[in-house]
Design a protein around this motif. Structure first.
Motif, PDB file in Angstrom:
ATOM      1  N   LYS A  83      26.200   4.705 -10.876  1.00  0.00           N
ATOM      2  CA  LYS A  83      25.723   5.697 -11.831  1.00  0.00           C
ATOM      3  C   LYS A  83      24.206   5.812 -11.912  1.00  0.00           C
ATOM      4  N   GLY A  84      23.501   5.006 -11.157  1.00  0.00           N
ATOM      5  CA  GLY A  84      22.044   4.995 -11.274  1.00  0.00           C
ATOM      6  C   GLY A  84      21.375   4.896  -9.919  1.00  0.00           C
ATOM      7  N   LYS A  85      20.436   3.938  -9.808  1.00  0.00           N
ATOM      8  CA  LYS A  85      19.673   3.774  -8.571  1.00  0.00           C
ATOM      9  C   LYS A  85      19.435   2.310  -8.291  1.00  0.00           C
ATOM     10  N   ILE A  86      19.388   1.977  -6.999  1.00  0.00           N
ATOM     11  CA  ILE A  86      18.972   0.646  -6.564  1.00  0.00           C
ATOM     12  C   ILE A  86      17.830   0.840  -5.582  1.00  0.00           C
ATOM     13  N   PHE A  87      16.704   0.226  -5.890  1.00  0.00           N
ATOM     14  CA  PHE A  87      15.573   0.213  -4.963  1.00  0.00           C
ATOM     15  C   PHE A  87      15.576  -1.136  -4.255  1.00  0.00           C
ATOM     16  N   LYS A  88      15.397  -1.086  -2.939  1.00  0.00           N
ATOM     17  CA  LYS A  88      15.393  -2.316  -2.141  1.00  0.00           C
ATOM     18  C   LYS A  88      14.046  -2.506  -1.503  1.00  0.00           C
TER      19      LYS A  88
END
Length: 88
Positions: A83-88
């Protein structure tokens, strides 16, 4: 300084924050633009109801969490992924 930061907005997580549960800044701007367009076409601002955003999006920076030795719960990662974001 190895200090975790939990900022107020998703864009700051991308810039080095660990995580946030916040309003999606893009969607907020888009909604504001629609309202501004109606006002520019003559709609009176006094006719708009006061509204509140009650749901946020989970955003996490897994690289930053790892650098700080923070293990994010699986539920947080799942919510960010779906439902959102993942920054790697």
């Amino acid at each position: 300084a190895k200090v975790p930061v939990f900022p107020a907005v998703d864009t700051m997580v991308k810039d080095g924050g660990v995580a946030t549960l916040s309003v999606n800044q893009f969607n907020l701007g888009k909604t504001s633009g629609v309202i501004a367009g109606k006002v520019l076409k003559g709609k009176k601002t006094s006719t708009y109801p006061l509204t509140f955003i009650t749901k946020g999006e989970m955003t996490v920076n897994t690289t930053e969490a790892k650098l700080l030795g923070i293990k994010l719960p699986a539920s947080v990662l799942h919510e960010a992924k779906t439902k959102g974001k993942i920054f790697k």
